[in-house]
Design a protein around this motif. Sequence first.
Motif, PDB file in Angstrom:
ATOM      1  N   GLY A 225       0.823  -1.219   0.000  1.00 24.72           N
ATOM      2  CA  GLY A 225       0.000   0.000   0.000  1.00 24.72           C
ATOM      3  C   GLY A 225       0.849   1.257   0.000  1.00 24.72           C
ATOM      4  O   GLY A 225       0.479   2.291   0.566  1.00 24.72           O
ATOM      5  N   LEU A 226       2.037   1.194  -0.638  1.00 18.77           N
ATOM      6  CA  LEU A 226       2.913   2.381  -0.682  1.00 18.77           C
ATOM      7  C   LEU A 226       2.292   3.452  -1.580  1.00 18.77           C
ATOM      8  O   LEU A 226       1.732   3.146  -2.625  1.00 18.77           O
ATOM      9  N   ALA A 227       2.464   4.693  -1.166  1.00 19.20           N
ATOM     10  CA  ALA A 227       1.962   5.809  -1.988  1.00 19.20           C
ATOM     11  C   ALA A 227       3.029   6.203  -3.011  1.00 19.20           C
ATOM     12  O   ALA A 227       4.219   5.982  -2.803  1.00 19.20           O
ATOM     13  N   SER A 228       2.586   6.774  -4.081  1.00 20.23           N
ATOM     14  CA  SER A 228       3.500   7.311  -5.108  1.00 20.23           C
ATOM     15  C   SER A 228       4.085   8.629  -4.620  1.00 20.23           C
ATOM     16  O   SER A 228       3.387   9.370  -3.914  1.00 20.23           O
ATOM     17  N   PRO A 229       5.361   8.968  -4.870  1.00 21.29           N
ATOM     18  CA  PRO A 229       6.337   8.179  -5.614  1.00 21.29           C
ATOM     19  C   PRO A 229       7.108   7.223  -4.708  1.00 21.29           C
ATOM     20  O   PRO A 229       7.181   7.414  -3.502  1.00 21.29           O
ATOM     21  N   VAL A 230       7.704   6.208  -5.319  1.00 20.38           N
ATOM     22  CA  VAL A 230       8.593   5.271  -4.617  1.00 20.38           C
ATOM     23  C   VAL A 230      10.008   5.552  -5.110  1.00 20.38           C
ATOM     24  O   VAL A 230      10.240   5.693  -6.312  1.00 20.38           O
ATOM     25  N   SER A 231      10.947   5.688  -4.146  1.00 17.90           N
ATOM     26  CA  SER A 231      12.350   5.981  -4.500  1.00 17.90           C
ATOM     27  C   SER A 231      13.203   4.746  -4.285  1.00 17.90           C
ATOM     28  O   SER A 231      13.023   4.017  -3.300  1.00 17.90           O
ATOM     29  N   LEU A 232      14.123   4.511  -5.209  1.00  9.35           N
ATOM     30  CA  LEU A 232      14.954   3.316  -5.150  1.00  9.35           C
ATOM     31  C   LEU A 232      16.421   3.693  -5.346  1.00  9.35           C
ATOM     32  O   LEU A 232      16.735   4.656  -6.067  1.00  9.35           O
ATOM     33  N   THR A 233      17.298   2.917  -4.674  1.00 14.02           N
ATOM     34  CA  THR A 233      18.744   3.084  -4.841  1.00 14.02           C
ATOM     35  C   THR A 233      19.280   1.857  -5.566  1.00 14.02           C
ATOM     36  O   THR A 233      19.086   0.726  -5.089  1.00 14.02           O
ATOM     37  N   THR A 234      19.948   2.060  -6.699  1.00  9.63           N
ATOM     38  CA  THR A 234      20.399   0.928  -7.516  1.00  9.63           C
ATOM     39  C   THR A 234      21.791   0.476  -7.062  1.00  9.63           C
ATOM     40  O   THR A 234      22.412   1.093  -6.190  1.00  9.63           O
ATOM     41  N   ARG A 235      22.292  -0.564  -7.680  1.00  7.53           N
ATOM     42  CA  ARG A 235      23.576  -1.159  -7.262  1.00  7.53           C
ATOM     43  C   ARG A 235      24.733  -0.159  -7.409  1.00  7.53           C
ATOM     44  O   ARG A 235      25.724  -0.236  -6.703  1.00  7.53           O
ATOM     45  N   SER A 236      24.575   0.789  -8.354  1.00  7.19           N
ATOM     46  CA  SER A 236      25.636   1.795  -8.547  1.00  7.19           C
ATOM     47  C   SER A 236      25.544   2.902  -7.506  1.00  7.19           C
ATOM     48  O   SER A 236      26.396   3.781  -7.456  1.00  7.19           O
ATOM     49  N   GLY A 237      24.441   2.906  -6.714  1.00  7.53           N
ATOM     50  CA  GLY A 237      24.199   4.034  -5.808  1.00  7.53           C
ATOM     51  C   GLY A 237      23.322   5.082  -6.469  1.00  7.53           C
ATOM     52  O   GLY A 237      22.956   6.089  -5.862  1.00  7.53           O
ATOM     53  N   GLY A 238      22.987   4.842  -7.755  1.00 10.96           N
ATOM     54  CA  GLY A 238      22.116   5.777  -8.472  1.00 10.96           C
ATOM     55  C   GLY A 238      20.720   5.808  -7.857  1.00 10.96           C
ATOM     56  O   GLY A 238      20.287   4.830  -7.235  1.00 10.96           O
ATOM     57  N   GLN A 239      20.051   6.960  -8.015  1.00  7.75           N
ATOM     58  CA  GLN A 239      18.722   7.137  -7.423  1.00  7.75           C
ATOM     59  C   GLN A 239      17.675   7.203  -8.524  1.00  7.75           C
ATOM     60  O   GLN A 239      17.792   8.033  -9.447  1.00  7.75           O
ATOM     61  N   LEU A 240      16.667   6.367  -8.447  1.00  6.36           N
ATOM     62  CA  LEU A 240      15.565   6.411  -9.415  1.00  6.36           C
ATOM     63  C   LEU A 240      14.267   6.638  -8.657  1.00  6.36           C
ATOM     64  O   LEU A 240      14.114   6.170  -7.526  1.00  6.36           O
ATOM     65  N   THR A 241      13.334   7.363  -9.269  1.00  6.28           N
ATOM     66  CA  THR A 241      12.034   7.637  -8.648  1.00  6.28           C
ATOM     67  C   THR A 241      10.927   7.201  -9.593  1.00  6.28           C
ATOM     68  O   THR A 241      10.989   7.490 -10.793  1.00  6.28           O
ATOM     69  N   VAL A 242       9.938   6.503  -9.037  1.00  2.00           N
ATOM     70  CA  VAL A 242       8.819   5.970  -9.833  1.00  2.00           C
ATOM     71  C   VAL A 242       7.518   6.595  -9.340  1.00  2.00           C
ATOM     72  O   VAL A 242       7.185   6.499  -8.152  1.00  2.00           O
ATOM     73  N   HIS A 243       6.816   7.279 -10.249  1.00  2.00           N
ATOM     74  CA  HIS A 243       5.502   7.870  -9.948  1.00  2.00           C
ATOM     75  C   HIS A 243       4.436   6.993 -10.612  1.00  2.00           C
ATOM     76  O   HIS A 243       4.676   6.473 -11.712  1.00  2.00           O
ATOM     77  N   PHE A 244       3.284   6.856  -9.979  1.00  2.00           N
ATOM     78  CA  PHE A 244       2.267   5.967 -10.569  1.00  2.00           C
ATOM     79  C   PHE A 244       0.897   6.272  -9.963  1.00  2.00           C
ATOM     80  O   PHE A 244       0.795   6.902  -8.895  1.00  2.00           O
ATOM     81  N   THR A 245      -0.137   5.817 -10.624  1.00  2.00           N
ATOM     82  CA  THR A 245      -1.495   5.794 -10.069  1.00  2.00           C
ATOM     83  C   THR A 245      -1.901   4.328 -10.019  1.00  2.00           C
ATOM     84  O   THR A 245      -1.731   3.620 -11.032  1.00  2.00           O
ATOM     85  N   MET A 246      -2.339   3.872  -8.844  1.00  3.95           N
ATOM     86  CA  MET A 246      -2.688   2.452  -8.726  1.00  3.95           C
ATOM     87  C   MET A 246      -4.103   2.313  -8.180  1.00  3.95           C
ATOM     88  O   MET A 246      -4.442   2.890  -7.162  1.00  3.95           O
ATOM     89  N   LYS A 247      -4.926   1.565  -8.929  1.00  3.03           N
ATOM     90  CA  LYS A 247      -6.289   1.259  -8.457  1.00  3.03           C
ATOM     91  C   LYS A 247      -6.439  -0.266  -8.540  1.00  3.03           C
ATOM     92  O   LYS A 247      -6.469  -0.822  -9.650  1.00  3.03           O
ATOM     93  N   GLY A 248      -6.383  -0.931  -7.381  1.00  4.54           N
ATOM     94  CA  GLY A 248      -6.416  -2.411  -7.392  1.00  4.54           C
ATOM     95  C   GLY A 248      -5.178  -2.941  -8.097  1.00  4.54           C
ATOM     96  O   GLY A 248      -4.062  -2.567  -7.744  1.00  4.54           O
ATOM     97  N   ASP A 249      -5.388  -3.773  -9.142  1.00  3.84           N
ATOM     98  CA  ASP A 249      -4.225  -4.322  -9.877  1.00  3.84           C
ATOM     99  C   ASP A 249      -3.856  -3.454 -11.074  1.00  3.84           C
ATOM    100  O   ASP A 249      -2.941  -3.772 -11.814  1.00  3.84           O
ATOM    101  N   ARG A 250      -4.636  -2.356 -11.264  1.00  2.00           N
ATOM    102  CA  ARG A 250      -4.396  -1.540 -12.472  1.00  2.00           C
ATOM    103  C   ARG A 250      -3.478  -0.362 -12.142  1.00  2.00           C
ATOM    104  O   ARG A 250      -3.701   0.364 -11.181  1.00  2.00           O
TER     105      ARG A 250
END
Length: 275
Positions: A225-250
């Motif tokens: 049930g995480l809210a948008s955006p979700v931030s991730l740190t990759t193996r290089s230490g790089g930072q990526l951010t993912v924005h989304f709208t989620m309704k159920g599985d869609r």
Amino acid sequence: MKPIPFFKMSGSGNDFIIIDNRAAVVPEDRLERLVVGACRRKMSVGADGLILIEPSDRVDFRWRFFNADGSLPDMCGNGARCAARFAFIHGIADRQMAFDTLAGTIEATVGEHGVRIRMTDPARLKTGFPLDLDGRTVMVGSVNTGVPHVVTVVDDIEAVDVVRTGRLIRFHPDFAPDGTNANFVADGPGGRLLIRTYERGVEDETLACGTGNVAAALILAHDRGLASPVSLTTRSGGQLTVHFTMKGDRCTDVFLEGDARVIYRGELWEEAWLT
Ligand SMILES: N[C@H](CCC[C@H](N)C(=O)O)C(=O)O
């Protein structure tokens, strides 16, 4: 054959050779040899993939994206950010652009410090199902974010044998015949997710995988049930951010934001890929 100008670029450590092929400078009859030869580490330029920028009468350009093994997947998130910035630098497109991939049309915005792309709508999001890996049952999720991904949550991201376990997932019969990419995710500091990826078509761990980061963000958002955006740190230490709208599985309105760095500009000589 005249040497072929290229840019070497990196999206969070996922690295690419990018060629402006609008004037068809790449020999079509030896394309796979060129891709595989040029992507070899140490023996040549070395890269996780190679991108050809080509003309389009519909959008700003179309691309062909090749994995290092010469395979032609539908999409690459890190590569798409790099292709967009390449196109902007070369005057092929404005900061706001659209280009065609095998997964569909990608809209991109080139900012001062990074690139934001609108992903194609994810497909077949499935979470919390068991996978038998050599007699060990692992709970996973899967989704297609332009290419197929499996995501599993681990306690210690450093302890994962990404190549060994990644290969078991990559070639698992449940995902035949095309196989899948394999992502391992753990909780990191400050609510960020830590992610490592075994990439199909590179057949090794890469330092980042854009579509994999999107897959991990959507699967964990769905499960937790995480809210948008979700931030991730990759193996290089790089930072990526993912924005989304989620309704159920869609999931809709999925955007990936991150860097797209020019590493150098070069010329690809025939001897660098023909041998
Ligand atoms: N190797 C992937 C394609 C590139 C994905 C990755 N580099 C990204 O940034 O999304 C595959 O064959 O499914």
